[in-house]
Scaffold this motif. Structure first.
Motif, PDB file in Angstrom:
ATOM      1  N   PHE A  80       2.025  12.472   5.070  1.00 23.45           N
ATOM      2  CA  PHE A  80       1.505  12.716   6.418  1.00 23.45           C
ATOM      3  C   PHE A  80       1.659  14.188   6.786  1.00 23.45           C
ATOM      4  O   PHE A  80       0.717  14.829   7.243  1.00 23.45           O
ATOM      5  N   ILE A  81       2.857  14.735   6.578  1.00 19.64           N
ATOM      6  CA  ILE A  81       3.121  16.137   6.892  1.00 19.64           C
ATOM      7  C   ILE A  81       2.214  17.029   6.054  1.00 19.64           C
ATOM      8  O   ILE A  81       1.602  17.972   6.570  1.00 19.64           O
ATOM      9  N   MET A 123       0.844  -1.168   0.000  1.00 13.87           N
ATOM     10  CA  MET A 123       0.000   0.000   0.000  1.00 13.87           C
ATOM     11  C   MET A 123       0.896   1.240   0.000  1.00 13.87           C
ATOM     12  O   MET A 123       1.921   1.270   0.658  1.00 13.87           O
ATOM     13  N   LYS A 124       0.504   2.252  -0.735  1.00 15.21           N
ATOM     14  CA  LYS A 124       1.289   3.481  -0.835  1.00 15.21           C
ATOM     15  C   LYS A 124       1.127   4.336   0.418  1.00 15.21           C
ATOM     16  O   LYS A 124       0.087   4.344   1.064  1.00 15.21           O
ATOM     17  N   VAL A 125       2.195   5.074   0.737  1.00 15.93           N
ATOM     18  CA  VAL A 125       2.180   5.938   1.921  1.00 15.93           C
ATOM     19  C   VAL A 125       1.067   6.975   1.814  1.00 15.93           C
ATOM     20  O   VAL A 125       0.406   7.289   2.800  1.00 15.93           O
ATOM     21  N   ALA A 126       0.821   7.508   0.639  1.00 12.70           N
ATOM     22  CA  ALA A 126      -0.249   8.506   0.477  1.00 12.70           C
ATOM     23  C   ALA A 126      -1.599   7.906   0.870  1.00 12.70           C
ATOM     24  O   ALA A 126      -2.425   8.588   1.475  1.00 12.70           O
ATOM     25  N   THR A 127      -1.817   6.653   0.552  1.00 12.32           N
ATOM     26  CA  THR A 127      -3.054   5.977   0.949  1.00 12.32           C
ATOM     27  C   THR A 127      -3.097   5.811   2.458  1.00 12.32           C
ATOM     28  O   THR A 127      -4.119   6.065   3.097  1.00 12.32           O
ATOM     29  N   ALA A 135      -1.637   7.625   4.680  1.00 13.49           N
ATOM     30  CA  ALA A 135      -1.815   8.929   5.323  1.00 13.49           C
ATOM     31  C   ALA A 135      -3.293   9.290   5.434  1.00 13.49           C
ATOM     32  O   ALA A 135      -3.693   9.980   6.367  1.00 13.49           O
ATOM     33  N   GLY A 136      -4.092   8.800   4.520  1.00 16.07           N
ATOM     34  CA  GLY A 136      -5.520   9.041   4.591  1.00 16.07           C
ATOM     35  C   GLY A 136      -6.237   8.166   5.602  1.00 16.07           C
ATOM     36  O   GLY A 136      -7.370   8.443   5.988  1.00 16.07           O
ATOM     37  N   LEU A 137      -5.567   7.112   6.065  1.00 13.54           N
ATOM     38  CA  LEU A 137      -6.186   6.149   6.981  1.00 13.54           C
ATOM     39  C   LEU A 137      -5.720   6.278   8.430  1.00 13.54           C
ATOM     40  O   LEU A 137      -6.395   5.791   9.333  1.00 13.54           O
ATOM     41  N   PHE A 138      -4.559   6.906   8.637  1.00 18.50           N
ATOM     42  CA  PHE A 138      -3.976   6.985   9.969  1.00 18.50           C
ATOM     43  C   PHE A 138      -3.818   8.437  10.414  1.00 18.50           C
ATOM     44  O   PHE A 138      -3.685   9.331   9.599  1.00 18.50           O
TER      45      PHE A 138
END
Length: 75
Positions: A31-32, A1-5, A7-10
């Motif tokens: 995230f930032i 899973m991509k970090v951008a995805t 970031a939307g979940l956590f």
């Protein structure tokens, strides 16, 4: 899973030692950019080796001993 995805979940990210492999630090920017904190833990490097870059990236950083005892050092 991509970090951008992710970031939307956590609500935040935790990272260890990305400044030893600098390419991995930039991957946390979603995230930032999303206004979510990145908590960074370092074990080997001295603060002079990562604090300025950590602040520039917007990370909240701490240096710990590998034993994870109460000792800590912040930037």
């Amino acid at each position: 899973m991509k970090v951008a995805t992710l970031a939307g979940l956590f609500d935040f990210a935790v990272n260890e030692q990305c400044f030893e492999e600098r390419a991995t630090c930039a991957k946390l920017q979603p995230f930032i950019g999303g206004g979510k904190p990145v908590f960074y833990a370092e074990y080997n490097l001295k603060p002079a080796d990562y604090c300025a870059d950590s602040a520039r990236l917007g990370f909240s950083s701490i240096r710990k001993k590998r034993e994870l005892d109460a000792w800590r050092e912040t930037c």
